[in-house]
Write a protein that holds these residues in place. Structure first.
Motif, mmCIF file in Angstrom:
data_model
loop_
_atom_site.group_PDB
_atom_site.id
_atom_site.type_symbol
_atom_site.label_atom_id
_atom_site.label_comp_id
_atom_site.label_asym_id
_atom_site.label_seq_id
_atom_site.Cartn_x
_atom_site.Cartn_y
_atom_site.Cartn_z
ATOM 1 N N LEU A 156 0.833 -1.206 0.000
ATOM 2 C CA LEU A 156 0.000 0.000 0.000
ATOM 3 C C LEU A 156 0.868 1.257 0.000
ATOM 4 N N LYS A 157 1.964 1.222 0.768
ATOM 5 C CA LYS A 157 2.878 2.366 0.820
ATOM 6 C C LYS A 157 3.513 2.612 -0.549
ATOM 7 N N ILE A 207 3.802 5.915 -5.519
ATOM 8 C CA ILE A 207 3.688 6.015 -6.975
ATOM 9 C C ILE A 207 2.659 7.082 -7.348
ATOM 10 N N PHE A 208 1.536 7.095 -6.641
ATOM 11 C CA PHE A 208 0.496 8.090 -6.922
ATOM 12 C C PHE A 208 1.007 9.503 -6.638
ATOM 13 N N LYS A 209 1.760 9.663 -5.551
ATOM 14 C CA LYS A 209 2.301 10.982 -5.219
ATOM 15 C C LYS A 209 3.256 11.464 -6.318
ATOM 16 N N LYS A 210 4.071 10.545 -6.818
ATOM 17 C CA LYS A 210 5.012 10.911 -7.884
ATOM 18 C C LYS A 210 4.261 11.291 -9.151
ATOM 19 N N ILE A 267 0.088 14.706 -13.154
ATOM 20 C CA ILE A 267 -1.275 15.215 -12.957
ATOM 21 C C ILE A 267 -1.293 16.722 -12.711
ATOM 22 N N SER A 268 -0.465 17.199 -11.778
ATOM 23 C CA SER A 268 -0.448 18.640 -11.483
ATOM 24 C C SER A 268 0.964 19.099 -11.122
ATOM 25 N N ASP A 274 -0.254 14.838 -0.176
ATOM 26 C CA ASP A 274 -0.716 14.110 -1.346
ATOM 27 C C ASP A 274 0.263 14.190 -2.513
ATOM 28 N N ARG A 275 1.336 14.970 -2.360
ATOM 29 C CA ARG A 275 2.339 15.126 -3.422
ATOM 30 C C ARG A 275 3.688 14.520 -3.030
ATOM 31 N N GLY A 276 3.874 14.295 -1.735
ATOM 32 C CA GLY A 276 5.161 13.787 -1.253
ATOM 33 C C GLY A 276 5.330 14.096 0.219
#
Length: 230
Positions: free
Chosen positions: A2-3, A8-11, A17-18, A38-40
């Protein structure tokens, strides 16, 4: 697992994405409303980690944290007992008490108290600092961080309040009154760029190491305090 997925999503959020447009931050809404979680890594958490790593030799013996013992386990050297303070019972809690109520706290029990980003959420913060002093053994060390130039935490404000922001001058005065001015060290972390980053919710991963490392006391994101009980 999960981590790994979260990282990966944060990267993806940072780079696809933004991504940050540093040439134009003229905007009324921040890139992130959660300090950049949510970004790192939020910039203030980067500085907290740097502070604790620099003082890891203090993190030994009976080590106390609020609500959990993650920093104690990450940076502790020679910890003999992990202590956790909370106002309510919990699976990790070893001391049920309130920093503003010394009668609820054991005296002279703790060798090192890691108290990060806590005093700004306590209205009677001076009494809470006295509570921290009460907990420490003679020679014990408080490693505390205080919010400086950063946004309000909506999560904490809705639950118990977000009351204060500190300067090096105010930290030196209040901790000096309780611990003695010769027993404290105040460190300022931040600069105008990193202040901009945390207000926008830009993560530490989106800044260069030299940008994070440059410290300008006029723009403190956090104030870090090492206070020793004589």
């Amino acid at each position: 697992m999960l981590k790994i997925v979260r990282n990966i999503f944060k990267k993806l959020k940072r780079e696809v994405i933004s991504p940050v447009s540093w040439d134009n931050l003229r905007r009324l809404q921040p890139l992130s409303t959660t300090f950049g979680f949510d970004r790192g890594t939020p910039v203030d958490r980067h500085y907290i980690t740097s502070f604790l790593k620099a003082h890891d030799t203090d993190i030994k013996g009976h080590v106390l944290e609020i609500a959990e013992s993650s920093y104690s386990k990450q940076f502790g050297t020679g910890v003999t007992k992990y202590e956790v303070l909370h106002v309510q019972a919990g699976s990790q809690v070893t001391i049920i008490g309130d920093l503003t109520d010394k009668a609820s706290l054991p005296e002279n029990r703790i060798d090192c108290f890691i108290c990060t980003q806590t005093f700004n959420f306590i209205y009677d913060f001076k009494t809470a600092i006295e509570g921290a002093y009460h907990l420490l053994k003679p020679g014990g060390v408080l490693l505390a961080t205080l919010a400086g130039a950063t946004q309000i935490s909506a999560y904490d404000q809705q639950r118990w309040g977000d009351y204060w922001r500190f300067t090096a001058q105010s930290a030196e005065k209040v901790f000096g009154e309780i611990f003695g001015k010769d027993n404290i060290e105040i460190i300022s972390y931040g600069n105008v760029l990193t202040c901009t980053a945390i207000l926008q919710g830009i993560s530490a991963e989106e800044l260069l190491p030299e940008e994070l490392d440059y410290q300008d006391p006029v723009y403190p994101i956090i104030l870090a305090v090492r206070a020793r009980k004589a």
